[in-house]
Scaffold this motif. Structure first.
Motif, PDB file in Angstrom:
ATOM      1  N   HIS A  64      -7.719  12.619  -3.336  1.00 42.51           N
ATOM      2  CA  HIS A  64      -7.795  12.192  -1.945  1.00 42.51           C
ATOM      3  C   HIS A  64      -7.902  10.678  -1.915  1.00 42.51           C
ATOM      4  CE1 HIS A  64     -10.025  11.294   1.827  1.00 42.51           C
ATOM      5  NE2 HIS A  64      -9.009  11.978   2.288  1.00 42.51           N
ATOM      6  N   LEU A  65      -6.938  10.047  -1.232  1.00 41.39           N
ATOM      7  CA  LEU A  65      -6.896   8.589  -1.203  1.00 41.39           C
ATOM      8  C   LEU A  65      -7.440   8.080   0.123  1.00 41.39           C
ATOM      9  CD1 LEU A  65      -4.045   6.376  -2.507  1.00 41.39           C
ATOM     10  CD2 LEU A  65      -4.894   5.952  -0.229  1.00 41.39           C
ATOM     11  N   SER A  66      -8.284   7.048   0.040  1.00 41.70           N
ATOM     12  CA  SER A  66      -8.769   6.413   1.264  1.00 41.70           C
ATOM     13  C   SER A  66      -8.873   4.917   1.025  1.00 41.70           C
ATOM     14  CB  SER A  66     -10.137   6.992   1.653  1.00 41.70           C
ATOM     15  OG  SER A  66     -11.063   6.766   0.616  1.00 41.70           O
ATOM     16  N   ARG A  67      -8.909   4.185   2.129  1.00 39.30           N
ATOM     17  CA  ARG A  67      -9.049   2.721   2.036  1.00 39.30           C
ATOM     18  C   ARG A  67     -10.191   2.261   2.922  1.00 39.30           C
ATOM     19  NH1 ARG A  67      -4.253   1.162  -0.451  1.00 39.30           N
ATOM     20  NH2 ARG A  67      -2.562   2.617  -0.095  1.00 39.30           N
ATOM     21  N   PRO A  68     -11.409   2.539   2.500  1.00 39.70           N
ATOM     22  CA  PRO A  68     -12.540   2.163   3.360  1.00 39.70           C
ATOM     23  C   PRO A  68     -12.797   0.660   3.388  1.00 39.70           C
ATOM     24  CG  PRO A  68     -13.326   3.130   1.330  1.00 39.70           C
ATOM     25  CD  PRO A  68     -11.829   3.219   1.287  1.00 39.70           C
ATOM     26  N   ASN A  69     -12.353  -0.037   2.366  1.00 38.50           N
ATOM     27  CA  ASN A  69     -12.655  -1.474   2.301  1.00 38.50           C
ATOM     28  C   ASN A  69     -11.397  -2.317   2.337  1.00 38.50           C
ATOM     29  OD1 ASN A  69     -15.374  -0.804   1.960  1.00 38.50           O
ATOM     30  ND2 ASN A  69     -15.053  -0.532  -0.234  1.00 38.50           N
ATOM     31  N   GLY A  70     -10.489  -1.976   3.242  1.00 36.00           N
ATOM     32  CA  GLY A  70      -9.291  -2.784   3.351  1.00 36.00           C
ATOM     33  C   GLY A  70      -8.214  -2.345   2.385  1.00 36.00           C
ATOM     34  N   ALA A  71      -7.582  -3.295   1.734  1.00 33.20           N
ATOM     35  CA  ALA A  71      -6.340  -3.026   1.023  1.00 33.20           C
ATOM     36  C   ALA A  71      -6.509  -2.148  -0.205  1.00 33.20           C
ATOM     37  CB  ALA A  71      -5.692  -4.348   0.612  1.00 33.20           C
ATOM     38  N   SER A  72      -7.609  -2.300  -0.945  1.00 31.82           N
ATOM     39  CA  SER A  72      -7.701  -1.565  -2.200  1.00 31.82           C
ATOM     40  C   SER A  72      -8.097  -0.120  -1.950  1.00 31.82           C
ATOM     41  CB  SER A  72      -8.685  -2.244  -3.143  1.00 31.82           C
ATOM     42  OG  SER A  72      -9.927  -2.368  -2.529  1.00 31.82           O
ATOM     43  N   PRO A 119       0.821  -1.222   0.000  1.00 24.53           N
ATOM     44  CA  PRO A 119       0.000   0.000   0.000  1.00 24.53           C
ATOM     45  C   PRO A 119       0.849   1.263   0.000  1.00 24.53           C
ATOM     46  CG  PRO A 119      -0.766  -1.551   1.664  1.00 24.53           C
ATOM     47  CD  PRO A 119       0.476  -2.141   1.089  1.00 24.53           C
ATOM     48  N   GLN A 120       2.003   1.198   0.683  1.00 26.66           N
ATOM     49  CA  GLN A 120       2.867   2.382   0.749  1.00 26.66           C
ATOM     50  C   GLN A 120       3.311   2.799  -0.650  1.00 26.66           C
ATOM     51  OE1 GLN A 120       3.462   4.248   3.432  1.00 26.66           O
ATOM     52  NE2 GLN A 120       4.433   5.624   1.957  1.00 26.66           N
ATOM     53  N   TYR A 121       3.590   1.836  -1.504  1.00 24.34           N
ATOM     54  CA  TYR A 121       4.013   2.127  -2.871  1.00 24.34           C
ATOM     55  C   TYR A 121       2.883   2.811  -3.638  1.00 24.34           C
ATOM     56  CZ  TYR A 121       5.632   1.378  -7.633  1.00 24.34           C
ATOM     57  OH  TYR A 121       6.001   1.562  -8.938  1.00 24.34           O
ATOM     58  N   VAL A 122       1.665   2.262  -3.485  1.00 20.49           N
ATOM     59  CA  VAL A 122       0.500   2.858  -4.144  1.00 20.49           C
ATOM     60  C   VAL A 122       0.315   4.299  -3.669  1.00 20.49           C
ATOM     61  CG1 VAL A 122      -1.979   2.662  -4.480  1.00 20.49           C
ATOM     62  CG2 VAL A 122      -0.585   0.606  -4.386  1.00 20.49           C
TER      63      VAL A 122
END
Ligand SMILES: [Zn+2]
Lengths: 212, 341
Positions: free
Chosen positions: B179-187, B159-162
């Motif tokens: 704006h980046l978020s991860r509401p559903n886990g990894a993706s 995830p850090q790379y993404v």
């Protein structure tokens, strides 16, 4: 809401207000626009009460209290060139309590009523402007829903207006000009209606009877 | 067991052949003895010569007879070791103490397994080669020993790379905020705001763009519980045209394949041609997913003039009530959907 342009359509020569409205709506239907209910915008004028004026020949400011069927729960209070207040509809009751400061001008109520048309992302409202019992003119409002910055879509709006208003296409509304990159809001539409109503009030009464 | 019996028969022939060889050797040595001894002392010279020749002839006959016998036996012996599938190791079966040294049966099992293994490995290699993502043909054929390099598994990027890739892209385009978020886990899910024109919800699978939803700047992009709303579409046709109605996968394909809406000009219903999807199909490059995301964002940024750019072909703003919603992938010029062919 999107960016909106309010303008006046002159009554066609040798035709009544109603006939001109029908001509216009037929043109819209030919274009492919679909009827979507009705609309109404009204406006009442208030004077500053004489008792609150100073003695040095100060003229009272005019305040306009308006409603728009597009915002049924709101009431708009505007000064000419001044701020626009958007309040709940309870504001009407408040105005009655403020009789000592603001007095309703007699027979000042002016309104426009008509049909809403939808064409793609455009919303077109053609209305008959009436003061008391008489029809005074025709209002044409065009809203382009997807866009929120007036200067971004004026050229596009103009092209659309020309497609059914032809030579009566208006220039850019004054509210578009002074602010760049500002999000357009409902108050901007109400200011345009206020200006349209003031213009129509000053015009000579069109000699048409029995419109209502 | 049949093998064992067969071998024992041959062994009998073997022992007979050995005695035949002994007989041959003795008859041959008798021939030489006869020659060495010369003519026996007889009364007459004539008698001596006769007796010698007769004796010599007898000896040669017996050599001939023994040789024929050996030849007959040698045919019986045959070549047992060469016919056996395990070659010489088949001779292990001759070991009489099976219980103590079960070498032969173990060897047979090992042989069967090795045979099966080779067969299945061959099948698997054929199948895997078919599915290969690499398009170069010289993968397996040229050098069978060299194994193909493992594919970069872009679906398991950290995830850090993404995050880093996205924040780099965010800094590249000042008029665009991501704006980046991860509401559903990894993706990751991106909310891209382009000026005051539009907002795009981008659903990512690692660095692959899985789904995009385009909405107006003033439209709500959140559900009631405050999450990004990835299911409802825009109320405006212009954004629906930019926005795909369904989920799709990022896959191989050319840019023309998904232009399904051409057949219904001026349709008032939902526009199916989704340009954002088409763009995703165009910008596909499995080996370098970050380049894909960057290209997609560059393309998306050209919509900052969505309402201001007239069509480069017909020169107008509107066609069927819609502005030019198509942007050329290379030049980023604006076209109406029907003007782009
Ligand atoms: Zn065009």
């Amino acid at each position: 809401m999107g960016v909106t342009c309010v303008s006046q359509m002159p009554v066609a020569e040798g035709k009544s207000v109603q006939q001109t409205v029908e001509l216009l709506t037929r043109k819209l239907e030919m274009l492919g626009a679909e009827k979507q209910g009705t609309f109404c915008v009204d406006c009442e004028t208030y004077h500053t009460a004489a008792s609150t004026l100073g003695s040095q020949g100060q003229t009272g400011k005019l305040m306009y209290v308006m409603h728009n069927s597009e915002y049924p729960l709101s009431c708009f209070a505007l000064f000419e060139n001044g701020p626009c207040l958007i309040a709940d509809t309870n504001f009407d009751v408040l105005m009655v309590k403020l009789k000592g400061f603001f007095q309703s001008a007699k027979a000042s109520k002016i309104e426009t009523r008509g049909t809403r048309y939808q064409y793609c992302d455009f919303l077109v409202k053609v209305g008959t402007v009436t003061m008391g019992p008489s029809a005074r003119g025709i209002s044409v409002e065009v809203e382009y829903g997807p866009c929120v910055v007036a200067s971004d879509c004026w050229s596009l709006l103009l092209e659309f207006l020309q497609s059914f208003l032809g030579s009566h296409t208006p220039g850019a509304p004054a509210v578009f000009g002074n602010r760049h990159d500002v999000v357009y809001g409902p108050a901007d539409t109400m200011v345009q209606y206020m200006e349209l109503f003031n213009k129509i009030r000053k015009q000579q009464q069109v000699p048409v009877a029995g419109i209502r | 067991m049949a093998d064992v019996i067969n071998v024992s028969v041959n062994l009998e022939a073997f022992s007979q052949a050995i005695s035949a060889i002994q007989a041959l050797r003795s008859s041959v040595s008798r021939v030489f003895d006869c020659l060495k001894d010369g003519m026996r002392n007889k009364e007459t010279l004539e008698g001596r010569e006769k007796a010698f020749i007769a004796h010599f002839q007898d000896n040669l006959h017996s050599v001939n007879r023994d040789l024929n016998e050996l030849e007959r036996l040698s045919n019986l012996v045959g070549k047992p070791s060469e016919n056996h599938p395990l070659h010489n190791s088949g001779l292990l079966s001759l070991d009489p103490v099976q219980d103590k040294t079960p070498l032969y049966s173990q060897l047979l099992q090992a042989y069967k397994w090795s045979n099966k293994l080779q067969y299945h490995a061959g099948l698997a290699s054929g199948l895997l080669n078919q599915q290969s993502l690499k398009r170069s043909a010289n993968q397996m054929g040229v050098s069978a020993k060299r194994r193909p390099k493992a594919q970069p598994t872009t679906l398991v990027l950290p995830p850090q790379y993404v995050d880093d890739v996205i924040s780099r892209i965010d800094r590249m385009f000042p008029e665009m905020s991501i704006h980046l978020s991860r509401p559903n886990g990894a993706s990751a899910m991106l909310l891209v705001t382009l000026g005051k024109v539009l907002k795009v919800i981008v659903v990512m699978r690692s660095l692959f763009i899985d789904r995009t939803i385009v909405k107006g700047y003033h439209e709500n992009v959140y559900t009631e519980d405050g999450k990004l709303d990835i299911w409802s579409k825009s109320n405006y046709q212009v954004f629906q045209k930019l926005c795909p109605p369904g989920a799709w996968r990022f896959s191989h394909g050319n840019s023309k394949t998904s232009s399904g809406g051409v057949g219904r000009p001026g349709g008032k219903t939902q526009q199916v041609t989704d340009h954002a999807t088409t763009a995703l199909l165009h910008y596909q490059l499995p080996q370098m997913p970050d380049v894909v995301v960057r290209s997609f964002m560059t393309w998306l940024r050209s919509y900052i003039k969505l309402f201001q750019a007239p069509c480069q072909r017909c020169g107008k703003f509107l066609q069927d009530g819609l502005p030019p919603t198509w942007r050329d992938f290379r030049t980023l010029e604006a076209f109406h959907d029907t003007c782009r062919q």
